[in-house]
Design a protein around this motif. Structure first.
Motif, mmCIF file in Angstrom:
data_model
loop_
_atom_site.group_PDB
_atom_site.id
_atom_site.type_symbol
_atom_site.label_atom_id
_atom_site.label_comp_id
_atom_site.label_asym_id
_atom_site.label_seq_id
_atom_site.Cartn_x
_atom_site.Cartn_y
_atom_site.Cartn_z
ATOM 1 N N PRO A 14 0.830 -1.207 0.000
ATOM 2 C CA PRO A 14 0.000 0.000 0.000
ATOM 3 C C PRO A 14 0.866 1.259 0.000
ATOM 4 O O PRO A 14 1.953 1.286 0.569
ATOM 5 C CB PRO A 14 -0.812 -0.117 1.296
ATOM 6 C CG PRO A 14 -0.002 -1.015 2.174
ATOM 7 C CD PRO A 14 0.684 -1.980 1.252
ATOM 8 N N TYR A 37 -1.030 3.929 -10.263
ATOM 9 C CA TYR A 37 -1.624 2.598 -10.213
ATOM 10 C C TYR A 37 -2.064 2.105 -11.597
ATOM 11 O O TYR A 37 -2.049 0.893 -11.858
ATOM 12 C CB TYR A 37 -2.790 2.577 -9.229
ATOM 13 C CG TYR A 37 -2.306 2.484 -7.795
ATOM 14 C CD1 TYR A 37 -1.657 1.339 -7.333
ATOM 15 C CD2 TYR A 37 -2.472 3.539 -6.910
ATOM 16 C CE1 TYR A 37 -1.200 1.251 -6.037
ATOM 17 C CE2 TYR A 37 -2.016 3.456 -5.601
ATOM 18 C CZ TYR A 37 -1.374 2.308 -5.177
ATOM 19 O OH TYR A 37 -0.902 2.218 -3.890
ATOM 20 N N TYR A 52 -1.845 -3.826 -3.398
ATOM 21 C CA TYR A 52 -2.573 -3.374 -2.211
ATOM 22 C C TYR A 52 -2.989 -1.920 -2.414
ATOM 23 O O TYR A 52 -2.182 -1.091 -2.856
ATOM 24 C CB TYR A 52 -1.685 -3.470 -0.969
ATOM 25 C CG TYR A 52 -1.426 -4.887 -0.499
ATOM 26 C CD1 TYR A 52 -2.147 -5.430 0.559
ATOM 27 C CD2 TYR A 52 -0.454 -5.679 -1.108
ATOM 28 C CE1 TYR A 52 -1.908 -6.726 1.002
ATOM 29 C CE2 TYR A 52 -0.207 -6.977 -0.672
ATOM 30 C CZ TYR A 52 -0.938 -7.494 0.383
ATOM 31 O OH TYR A 52 -0.700 -8.779 0.815
ATOM 32 N N LEU A 53 -4.222 -1.615 -2.074
ATOM 33 C CA LEU A 53 -4.763 -0.273 -2.240
ATOM 34 C C LEU A 53 -5.364 0.210 -0.932
ATOM 35 O O LEU A 53 -5.961 -0.580 -0.195
ATOM 36 C CB LEU A 53 -5.862 -0.254 -3.314
ATOM 37 C CG LEU A 53 -5.482 -0.642 -4.741
ATOM 38 C CD1 LEU A 53 -6.736 -0.681 -5.608
ATOM 39 C CD2 LEU A 53 -4.478 0.340 -5.320
ATOM 40 N N GLY A 54 -5.263 1.516 -0.679
ATOM 41 C CA GLY A 54 -5.925 2.076 0.497
ATOM 42 C C GLY A 54 -4.997 2.931 1.333
ATOM 43 O O GLY A 54 -3.767 2.876 1.191
ATOM 44 N N GLU A 55 -5.587 3.715 2.202
ATOM 45 C CA GLU A 55 -4.842 4.588 3.108
ATOM 46 C C GLU A 55 -4.540 3.845 4.404
ATOM 47 O O GLU A 55 -5.449 3.403 5.102
ATOM 48 C CB GLU A 55 -5.652 5.852 3.411
ATOM 49 C CG GLU A 55 -4.992 6.803 4.363
ATOM 50 C CD GLU A 55 -3.624 7.242 3.893
ATOM 51 O OE1 GLU A 55 -2.665 7.064 4.666
ATOM 52 O OE2 GLU A 55 -3.507 7.745 2.744
ATOM 53 N N THR A 56 -3.262 3.699 4.702
ATOM 54 C CA THR A 56 -2.864 2.973 5.907
ATOM 55 C C THR A 56 -2.285 3.875 6.989
ATOM 56 O O THR A 56 -2.078 3.423 8.115
ATOM 57 C CB THR A 56 -1.815 1.890 5.570
ATOM 58 O OG1 THR A 56 -0.627 2.532 5.080
ATOM 59 C CG2 THR A 56 -2.337 0.928 4.522
ATOM 60 N N TRP A 93 -11.087 4.344 -3.696
ATOM 61 C CA TRP A 93 -10.211 3.175 -3.595
ATOM 62 C C TRP A 93 -10.922 1.926 -4.107
ATOM 63 O O TRP A 93 -10.321 1.097 -4.805
ATOM 64 C CB TRP A 93 -9.751 2.972 -2.152
ATOM 65 C CG TRP A 93 -8.728 3.940 -1.660
ATOM 66 C CD1 TRP A 93 -8.866 4.841 -0.647
ATOM 67 C CD2 TRP A 93 -7.389 4.106 -2.151
ATOM 68 N NE1 TRP A 93 -7.703 5.557 -0.474
ATOM 69 C CE2 TRP A 93 -6.776 5.132 -1.377
ATOM 70 C CE3 TRP A 93 -6.653 3.497 -3.171
ATOM 71 C CZ2 TRP A 93 -5.461 5.552 -1.592
ATOM 72 C CZ3 TRP A 93 -5.339 3.916 -3.383
ATOM 73 C CH2 TRP A 93 -4.757 4.931 -2.608
ATOM 74 N N SER A 131 -6.401 -2.242 1.869
ATOM 75 C CA SER A 131 -5.672 -2.139 3.135
ATOM 76 C C SER A 131 -6.353 -1.174 4.097
ATOM 77 O O SER A 131 -6.839 -0.117 3.694
ATOM 78 C CB SER A 131 -4.239 -1.661 2.875
ATOM 79 O OG SER A 131 -3.532 -2.591 2.086
ATOM 80 N N TYR A 189 7.448 -1.618 -1.628
ATOM 81 C CA TYR A 189 6.661 -0.439 -1.293
ATOM 82 C C TYR A 189 6.820 0.641 -2.374
ATOM 83 O O TYR A 189 7.933 0.898 -2.845
ATOM 84 C CB TYR A 189 7.084 0.142 0.054
ATOM 85 C CG TYR A 189 6.376 -0.469 1.231
ATOM 86 C CD1 TYR A 189 4.987 -0.421 1.328
ATOM 87 C CD2 TYR A 189 7.080 -1.090 2.262
ATOM 88 C CE1 TYR A 189 4.326 -0.979 2.423
ATOM 89 C CE2 TYR A 189 6.425 -1.647 3.354
ATOM 90 C CZ TYR A 189 5.052 -1.588 3.426
ATOM 91 O OH TYR A 189 4.389 -2.135 4.505
#
Length: 295
Positions: free
Chosen positions: A8, A22, A34-38, A51, A68, A248
C-alpha cells in the motif's frame, strides 16, 4: 516461484499522481496490488469509494487486489470507513489493526494480517489463522531467525505456516503515533496541518544534530531514512519458504525496482543490491548490514 506484491502507498500523493501510478502498475509484473490509506485518515485525495472503484478497475488486469486498512484506528468515523471498505467481500482485506481483524472475523471474511498486527509467537499466529487469516506480512523487526522458529513451532503443533509475504524493498515503517510528526515539524496543530505531507511525496527527511540523515517523517508515521533491500537475501528467503515479496511504492523508480525483482525471482543467483540496509532481517540494528554500495 515467488510472487511479487506492490504494498500500500505510504505517502500522501495528489489524486492525479496516485491514479496515474496505479494505472501504470497494472502493466507491471506484480501479482498482487494493495490499495488504500494505511497512515492517516485525513488524507482524502482518494476516499473509500475511490479506492474501491480503483480496485474494480485494476482487478480487470488479472492481478489480485487487496484493500488495506489504517494501521491506527482512533475514531468511530475511521471504523465506519473500514466497514465500507469491506463492502460486499469482493476483495481481500489487509487488516493492519485488531479492529479490522475482529470485523473480518465477525463477517467470516478471510484477511491478510499486515505488518502492524504484532505477532511474536506461534500461538498468536495460530489464533489469527483460526480467525480467518490467509496471509501474514511480518513486521520489519521480525527477521529470519524468528520466522524460522515460528514455522518450526507451528509444524510441531501439526499446522502449516500461512502464506508468507515479506517486506523486501522500501523505507521501513518504524512507528505510528496519535500525534502528527509532519504538523509538529511545521509548528502547526494536527487538525490544521494544511495537508503538508503532500509536499513531501517520499516523506520529510530528518537529520541528526550532526547533519547525518536518520529518519523520514510521514505524517503520524516515522520511517527509516535508508531503503531496505532484501534482494541479495533471495536464496535464504526461498529456503525459508517465503511465498511473496512486498515492494513499497516510492515517488520515483518503482517500475525499475519491480523489473529488477521480477528478473531476480526468475534467476537462481541473488541480484545486486539496489539499496543499502537490511540489518533487521539478521536480528541486528536496522542501520547495520550495508554490504555493498547501492546501485
Amino acid at each position: 516461484m515467488m510472487k511479487l506484491s506492490l504494498g500500500p502507498l505510504q505517502y500522501f500523493w495528489t489524486r492525479e499522481q496516485t491514479l496515474s501510478f496505479y494505472r501504470d502498475a497494472a502493466r507491471w509484473p506484480v501479482d498482487v496490488i494493495y490499495l488504500g490509506e494505511t497512515v492517516c485518515s485525513k488524507r482524502r485525495e482518494l476516499g473509500t469509494r475511490d479506492w474501491i472503484a480503483l480496485a474494480e478497475e485494476l482487478a480487470e488486469s488479472g492481478k489480485q487486489i487487496v484493500l488495506s486498512s489504517l494501521a491506527l484506528i482512533e475514531a468511530e468515523s475511521e471504523l465506519g470507513a473500514l466497514q465500507r471498505l469491506m463492502g460486499d467481500g469482493r476483495f481481500l482485506i489487509e487488516a493492519n489493526d485488531l479492529s479490522a481483524v475482529q470485523l473480518c472475523k465477525a463477517r467470516g471474511i478471510p484477511f491478510v494480517a499486515g505488518p502492524t498486527v504484532n505477532v511474536y509467537n506461534h500461538r498468536a499466529l495460530a489464533i489469527l489463522m483460526d480467525d480467518g487469516m490467509s496471509r501474514w506480512v511480518p513486521g520489519i523487526e521480525q527477521g529470519e531467525a524468528l520466522l524460522h522458529d515460528l514455522r518450526t513451532a507451528l509444524l510441531a503443533d501439526g499446522r502449516d505456516m500461512p502464506e508468507l509475504e515479506v517486506i523486501a524493498y522500501g523505507r521501513l515503517p518504524l512507528a505510528y503515533s496519535a500525534r502528527c510528526f509532519t504538523a509538529r515539524a511545521f509548528d502547526v496543530a494536527k487538525d490544521q496541518c494544511g495537508f503538508r505531507c503532500i509536499e513531501h511525496p517520499d516523506g520529510l527527511p530528518l537529520a541528526t544534530r550532526e547533519g547525518q540523515p536518520l529518519l523520514r517523517i510521514n505524517g503520524v508515521q516515522i520511517q527509516s531514512e535508508q531503503v531496505m533491500d532484501l534482494g541479495p537475501e533471495l536464496p535464504a528467503l526461498r529456503e525459508l519458504g517465503v511465498d511473496m515479496l512486498r515492494l513499497y511504492p516510492q515517488a520515483e523508480r518503482t517500475s525499475e525496482v519491480v523489473a529488477h525483482y521480477d528478473l531476480a525471482r526468475h534467476s537462481p543467483q541473488p541480484p545486486p543490491r539496489l539499496a543499502a540496509r537490511n540489518g533487521y532481517w539478521h536480528g541486528e540494528p536496522g542501520l547495520h548490514r550495508e554490504t555493498t554500495t547501492p546501485a
